[in-house]
Design a protein around this motif. Structure first.
Motif, PDB file in Angstrom:
ATOM      1  N   SER A 140      -1.825   1.156   3.644  1.00 54.32           N
ATOM      2  CA  SER A 140      -3.049   1.841   3.243  1.00 54.32           C
ATOM      3  C   SER A 140      -2.764   2.972   2.258  1.00 54.32           C
ATOM      4  CB  SER A 140      -3.738   2.423   4.483  1.00 54.32           C
ATOM      5  OG  SER A 140      -4.858   3.205   4.099  1.00 54.32           O
ATOM      6  N   GLU A 141      -3.750   3.231   1.419  1.00 54.49           N
ATOM      7  CA  GLU A 141      -3.670   4.373   0.507  1.00 54.49           C
ATOM      8  C   GLU A 141      -4.664   5.455   0.914  1.00 54.49           C
ATOM      9  OE1 GLU A 141      -3.696   3.293  -3.619  1.00 54.49           O
ATOM     10  OE2 GLU A 141      -2.326   1.616  -3.262  1.00 54.49           O
ATOM     11  N   HIS A 142      -5.267   5.320   2.092  1.00 49.87           N
ATOM     12  CA  HIS A 142      -6.207   6.310   2.607  1.00 49.87           C
ATOM     13  C   HIS A 142      -5.459   7.619   2.852  1.00 49.87           C
ATOM     14  CE1 HIS A 142      -9.038   8.311   5.285  1.00 49.87           C
ATOM     15  NE2 HIS A 142      -9.952   7.430   4.874  1.00 49.87           N
ATOM     16  N   PRO A 143      -6.142   8.750   2.735  1.00 48.53           N
ATOM     17  CA  PRO A 143      -5.467  10.030   2.993  1.00 48.53           C
ATOM     18  C   PRO A 143      -4.826  10.141   4.384  1.00 48.53           C
ATOM     19  CG  PRO A 143      -7.571  10.426   1.910  1.00 48.53           C
ATOM     20  CD  PRO A 143      -7.514   8.952   2.232  1.00 48.53           C
ATOM     21  N   TYR A 144      -5.350   9.413   5.371  1.00 48.10           N
ATOM     22  CA  TYR A 144      -4.753   9.456   6.720  1.00 48.10           C
ATOM     23  C   TYR A 144      -3.411   8.726   6.780  1.00 48.10           C
ATOM     24  CZ  TYR A 144      -9.551  10.517   8.363  1.00 48.10           C
ATOM     25  OH  TYR A 144     -10.795  11.046   8.559  1.00 48.10           O
ATOM     26  N   ALA A 145      -3.117   7.867   5.815  1.00 45.76           N
ATOM     27  CA  ALA A 145      -1.938   7.010   5.905  1.00 45.76           C
ATOM     28  C   ALA A 145      -0.638   7.805   6.016  1.00 45.76           C
ATOM     29  CB  ALA A 145      -1.885   6.050   4.720  1.00 45.76           C
ATOM     30  N   ALA A 146      -0.460   8.823   5.209  1.00 45.22           N
ATOM     31  CA  ALA A 146       0.811   9.567   5.230  1.00 45.22           C
ATOM     32  C   ALA A 146       1.107  10.164   6.606  1.00 45.22           C
ATOM     33  CB  ALA A 146       0.830  10.633   4.146  1.00 45.22           C
ATOM     34  N   PRO A 147       0.194  10.943   7.196  1.00 41.35           N
ATOM     35  CA  PRO A 147       0.540  11.474   8.520  1.00 41.35           C
ATOM     36  C   PRO A 147       0.629  10.389   9.597  1.00 41.35           C
ATOM     37  CG  PRO A 147      -1.700  12.115   7.948  1.00 41.35           C
ATOM     38  CD  PRO A 147      -1.081  11.501   6.725  1.00 41.35           C
ATOM     39  N   MET A 148      -0.168   9.364   9.476  1.00 43.29           N
ATOM     40  CA  MET A 148      -0.091   8.291  10.473  1.00 43.29           C
ATOM     41  C   MET A 148       1.258   7.584  10.394  1.00 43.29           C
ATOM     42  SD  MET A 148      -2.782   8.601  12.241  1.00 43.29           S
ATOM     43  CE  MET A 148      -2.612   7.160  13.273  1.00 43.29           C
ATOM     44  N   ASN A 149       1.783   7.416   9.210  1.00 43.18           N
ATOM     45  CA  ASN A 149       3.067   6.743   9.031  1.00 43.18           C
ATOM     46  C   ASN A 149       4.253   7.648   9.330  1.00 43.18           C
ATOM     47  OD1 ASN A 149       2.134   4.138   8.259  1.00 43.18           O
ATOM     48  ND2 ASN A 149       1.638   4.951   6.249  1.00 43.18           N
ATOM     49  N   ASP A 150       4.155   8.922   8.975  1.00 46.25           N
ATOM     50  CA  ASP A 150       5.292   9.830   9.075  1.00 46.25           C
ATOM     51  C   ASP A 150       5.509  10.426  10.461  1.00 46.25           C
ATOM     52  OD1 ASP A 150       5.632   9.338   6.390  1.00 46.25           O
ATOM     53  OD2 ASP A 150       4.723  11.227   5.740  1.00 46.25           O
TER      54      ASP A 150
END
Length: 183
Positions: free
Chosen positions: A64-74
């Motif tokens: 995903s490129e949604h703004p939530y993706a980075a914290p959800m992945n990290d």
């Protein structure tokens, strides 16, 4: 000691899961709600979830490129499952033991507070066992008429104190509650 916050969408009539419509996708989120949720998610020291929710998120967020993706992945993920053998999503560990004992161990670890996401059965089990320190209920402006509830398996009434209430232009209202002392 770390705290456990449950952040969960629910319909106006109190359902957190349904075959009719997923309460979390009832309306498009406005930019202010995305920012508010992103600020909360980004502070989590770990994401707690059941197997089904984990598998759904693991299949979505890495691409995903949604703004939530980075914290959800990290942010580290802890998935509660007796059947899942290994996690496919980076920074995942699997909790297989007794729910209360596993949550007590997680709370005793150093680091920021943790955020539980669900699914419905996992969240209801946390609530029924009194393992949630804060409820962040994202109330969607839709009534769906049936499904699973968050509080349907409580062994006794749960008294909560409202610590925050906020409405957003998209119609979503967020209520943040903490269990009342002595409940």
């Amino acid at each position: 000691m770390r705290q456990v916050t449950l952040q969960m969408s629910m319909s106006l009539d109190g359902y957190v899961a349904s075959d009719k419509e997923h309460p979390g996708t009832a309306v498009p989120e406005d930019a202010e709600l995305v920012k508010w949720k992103l600020d909360r998610v980004a502070k989590a020291g770990a994401h707690l979830m059941g197997r089904t929710t984990y598998e759904e998120m693991a299949g979505y967020w890495p691409h995903s490129e949604h703004p939530y993706a980075a914290p959800m992945n990290d942010i580290p993920k802890i998935v509660f499952s007796a059947s899942l053998r290994e996690g496919s999503w980076p920074v995942t560990r699997i909790a297989r033991g007794d729910l209360a004992a596993e949550i007590a161990a997680i709370k005793a670890e150093p680091g920021p507070d943790v955020m539980a996401h669900g699914g419905a059965s996992f969240a209801a089990a946390l609530a029924a066992q009194g393992l949630i320190d804060e409820y962040c209920l994202v109330i969607q402006p839709v009534a769906i008429g049936g499904g699973q509830t968050l509080f349907g398996t409580l062994p006794a009434p749960l008294r909560l104190d409202l610590v925050e209430a906020r409405s957003f232009d998209c119609g979503v209202v967020v209520h943040v509650y903490r269990p009342r002392a002595g409940s």
